[in-house]
Scaffold this motif. Structure first.
Motif, PDB file in Angstrom:
ATOM      1  N   SER A 183       4.925  51.095  -0.755  1.00 52.16           N
ATOM      2  CA  SER A 183       4.378  50.149  -0.150  1.00 52.16           C
ATOM      3  C   SER A 183       5.490  49.319   1.013  1.00 52.16           C
ATOM      4  N   ALA A 184       5.116  48.675   1.837  1.00 51.08           N
ATOM      5  CA  ALA A 184       6.350  47.974   2.659  1.00 51.08           C
ATOM      6  C   ALA A 184       7.254  47.242   1.774  1.00 51.08           C
ATOM      7  N   GLU A 185       6.745  46.488   0.880  1.00 48.55           N
ATOM      8  CA  GLU A 185       7.370  45.849  -0.069  1.00 48.55           C
ATOM      9  C   GLU A 185       8.472  46.431  -0.932  1.00 48.55           C
ATOM     10  N   ALA A 186       7.828  47.600  -1.487  1.00 47.66           N
ATOM     11  CA  ALA A 186       8.727  48.644  -2.111  1.00 47.66           C
ATOM     12  C   ALA A 186      10.115  49.032  -1.159  1.00 47.66           C
ATOM     13  N   GLN A 187       9.548  49.357  -0.049  1.00 40.15           N
ATOM     14  CA  GLN A 187      10.469  49.897   0.810  1.00 40.15           C
ATOM     15  C   GLN A 187      11.704  49.005   1.197  1.00 40.15           C
ATOM     16  N   HIS A 188      11.300  47.772   1.280  1.00 33.34           N
ATOM     17  CA  HIS A 188      12.390  46.575   1.461  1.00 33.34           C
ATOM     18  C   HIS A 188      13.127  46.575   0.335  1.00 33.34           C
ATOM     19  N   LYS A 189      12.614  46.689  -1.101  1.00 30.79           N
ATOM     20  CA  LYS A 189      13.334  46.463  -2.355  1.00 30.79           C
ATOM     21  C   LYS A 189      14.416  47.804  -2.354  1.00 30.79           C
ATOM     22  N   CYS A 190      14.136  48.965  -1.816  1.00 32.46           N
ATOM     23  CA  CYS A 190      14.605  50.059  -1.958  1.00 32.46           C
ATOM     24  C   CYS A 190      15.976  49.961  -0.858  1.00 32.46           C
ATOM     25  N   GLY A 191      15.732  49.174   0.044  1.00 28.49           N
ATOM     26  CA  GLY A 191      16.760  48.858   1.060  1.00 28.49           C
ATOM     27  C   GLY A 191      16.819  49.846   2.344  1.00 28.49           C
ATOM     28  N   GLY A 192      15.557  50.800   2.358  1.00 32.51           N
ATOM     29  CA  GLY A 192      15.386  51.407   3.450  1.00 32.51           C
ATOM     30  C   GLY A 192      14.287  52.452   3.356  1.00 32.51           C
ATOM     31  N   PHE A 193      14.070  53.202   4.148  1.00 34.01           N
ATOM     32  CA  PHE A 193      13.152  54.299   4.270  1.00 34.01           C
ATOM     33  C   PHE A 193      13.449  55.412   5.561  1.00 34.01           C
ATOM     34  N   ASP A 194      13.247  56.361   5.272  1.00 32.85           N
ATOM     35  CA  ASP A 194      13.874  57.627   6.151  1.00 32.85           C
ATOM     36  C   ASP A 194      13.191  58.847   6.062  1.00 32.85           C
ATOM     37  N   HIS A 195      13.345  59.932   6.838  1.00 36.20           N
ATOM     38  CA  HIS A 195      12.779  61.299   6.749  1.00 36.20           C
ATOM     39  C   HIS A 195      14.070  62.045   6.458  1.00 36.20           C
ATOM     40  N   ALA A 196      14.280  62.929   5.307  1.00 34.24           N
ATOM     41  CA  ALA A 196      15.169  63.709   4.918  1.00 34.24           C
ATOM     42  C   ALA A 196      16.519  62.814   4.925  1.00 34.24           C
ATOM     43  N   GLY A 197      16.754  61.668   5.219  1.00 29.79           N
ATOM     44  CA  GLY A 197      18.149  61.216   5.159  1.00 29.79           C
ATOM     45  C   GLY A 197      18.353  60.575   3.723  1.00 29.79           C
ATOM     46  N   LYS A 198      19.422  59.780   3.502  1.00 27.96           N
ATOM     47  CA  LYS A 198      19.829  59.444   2.176  1.00 27.96           C
ATOM     48  C   LYS A 198      18.683  58.986   1.405  1.00 27.96           C
ATOM     49  N   PHE A 199      17.567  58.089   1.774  1.00 27.64           N
ATOM     50  CA  PHE A 199      16.753  57.465   0.991  1.00 27.64           C
ATOM     51  C   PHE A 199      15.657  58.467   0.609  1.00 27.64           C
ATOM     52  N   GLU A 200      14.965  59.186   1.182  1.00 24.57           N
ATOM     53  CA  GLU A 200      14.262  60.072   1.079  1.00 24.57           C
ATOM     54  C   GLU A 200      14.727  61.359   0.097  1.00 24.57           C
ATOM     55  N   SER A 201      15.966  61.519   0.385  1.00 21.78           N
ATOM     56  CA  SER A 201      16.508  62.686  -0.231  1.00 21.78           C
ATOM     57  C   SER A 201      17.222  62.268  -1.593  1.00 21.78           C
ATOM     58  N   SER A 202      17.030  60.743  -1.822  1.00 19.23           N
ATOM     59  CA  SER A 202      17.876  60.484  -3.289  1.00 19.23           C
ATOM     60  C   SER A 202      16.486  60.313  -4.069  1.00 19.23           C
ATOM     61  N   LEU A 203      15.465  59.927  -3.263  1.00 21.26           N
ATOM     62  CA  LEU A 203      14.196  59.974  -4.102  1.00 21.26           C
ATOM     63  C   LEU A 203      13.548  61.203  -4.597  1.00 21.26           C
ATOM     64  N   MET A 204      14.004  62.297  -3.910  1.00 19.29           N
ATOM     65  CA  MET A 204      13.535  63.765  -4.232  1.00 19.29           C
ATOM     66  C   MET A 204      14.671  64.054  -5.449  1.00 19.29           C
ATOM     67  N   TYR A 205      15.869  63.817  -5.029  1.00 21.12           N
ATOM     68  CA  TYR A 205      17.116  64.146  -5.917  1.00 21.12           C
ATOM     69  C   TYR A 205      16.659  63.562  -7.315  1.00 21.12           C
ATOM     70  N   ALA A 206      16.289  62.322  -7.417  1.00 24.50           N
ATOM     71  CA  ALA A 206      16.154  61.659  -8.833  1.00 24.50           C
ATOM     72  C   ALA A 206      14.697  62.349  -9.837  1.00 24.50           C
ATOM     73  N   LEU A 207      13.835  62.819  -8.804  1.00 25.87           N
ATOM     74  CA  LEU A 207      12.602  63.574  -9.509  1.00 25.87           C
ATOM     75  C   LEU A 207      12.687  64.746  -9.529  1.00 25.87           C
ATOM     76  N   TYR A 208      13.169  65.652  -8.641  1.00 24.62           N
ATOM     77  CA  TYR A 208      13.347  67.096  -8.647  1.00 24.62           C
ATOM     78  C   TYR A 208      14.799  67.423  -8.213  1.00 24.62           C
ATOM     79  N   PRO A 209      15.606  67.229  -8.974  1.00 31.54           N
ATOM     80  CA  PRO A 209      17.160  67.426  -8.390  1.00 31.54           C
ATOM     81  C   PRO A 209      17.458  69.060  -7.912  1.00 31.54           C
TER      82      PRO A 209
END
Length: 245
Positions: free
Chosen positions: A176-202
């Motif tokens: 959600s927008a709230e969750a994105q703000h808590k995360c510190g950001g949102f992106d496509h294939a950048g550090k945020f999405e890549s980190s999310l994927m890395y934590a789930l499917y390294p």
């Protein structure tokens, strides 16, 4: 519970108790040199895997192909684009089977072009399919003029609840927008999405290959970290715990 593993009686029990049915709404899309093309779908299935540990729900098979668009890269990149009108009809057919089958608590969870939880072609298609279906379903089962009948005199009192037919299907972002703000950001294939994927499917993020990215959106993928990814997973889980009921 994974829907594909459930037997008939288990499904019937889940329907009767209005257990949430979750449909991961993803895409196949280019995610730089370092992340797999299934990222948009897999981050949803990964978070649902974690959410299942604390919340009873039925996780339906994901929708892998979606309205990816060629905004990031063309078809030669591995991106698979489905026309929005065809996609809307496809989603409509899936939802129709569920609704007419007795499922009245559905969540379509998306993770593609959902910055600030905004509406884009794919999520709009899901919303349109859902509203079109509910209008048809109510008219089919309750007759023309169903909303205006005295049977629905308490419509506004039930607005947004499980008794509100327009709440049978909800389309929500994974973050959600709230969750994105808590995360510190949102992106496509950048550090945020890549980190999310890395934590789930390294195994689906190659940190060494992040150094090969030259496109602006993926350059900071070199900052991918397990710590950030785990934080993002937690932000998503905290929000979804409240939203999915």
């Amino acid at each position: 519970m994974q829907m594909v593993d459930m037997f008939y009686e288990e499904l019937e029990d889940a329907k009767k108790r209005k257990v949430p049915f979750v449909i991961p709404i993803g895409t196949i899309e280019y995610h730089g040199y370092h992340a797999s093309c299934g990222t948009d779908t897999m981050v949803i299935t990964g978070v649902m895997r974690e959410l299942e540990k604390t919340k009873e729900m039925v996780v339906c098979p994901p929708i892998w192909y979606g309205v990816a668009s060629y905004a990031v890269a063309g078809p030669e990149s591995g991106t698979i684009q489905v026309d929005v009108d065809a996609y809307e009809n496809y989603i409509y057919c899936i939802l129709k089977s569920l609704i007419y089958g007795g499922v009245k608590n559905i969540y379509c969870v998306a993770h593609h072009q959902t910055e600030e939880a905004g509406l884009m072609p794919m999520t709009l298609a899901c919303h349109k399919a859902a509203k079109k279906l509910i209008m048809e379903y109510m008219e089919d089962t309750r007759g023309k003029g169903w909303w205006g009948s005295n049977d629905y005199a308490d419509y506004y009192e039930n607005l947004g609840t499980g008794d509100d037919p327009f709440s049978y299907i909800k389309v929500i972002p994974l973050l959600s927008a709230e969750a994105q703000h808590k995360c510190g950001g949102f992106d496509h294939a950048g550090k945020f999405e890549s980190s999310l994927m890395y934590a789930l499917y390294p195994e689906h993020v190659d940190l060494e290959r992040t150094k090969r990215n030259t496109q602006w959106f993926a350059k900071n993928s070199v900052e991918t970290s397990m710590e950030l990814g785990q934080h993002m997973v937690q932000c998503a889980l905290e929000t979804l715990q409240d939203i999915i009921k």
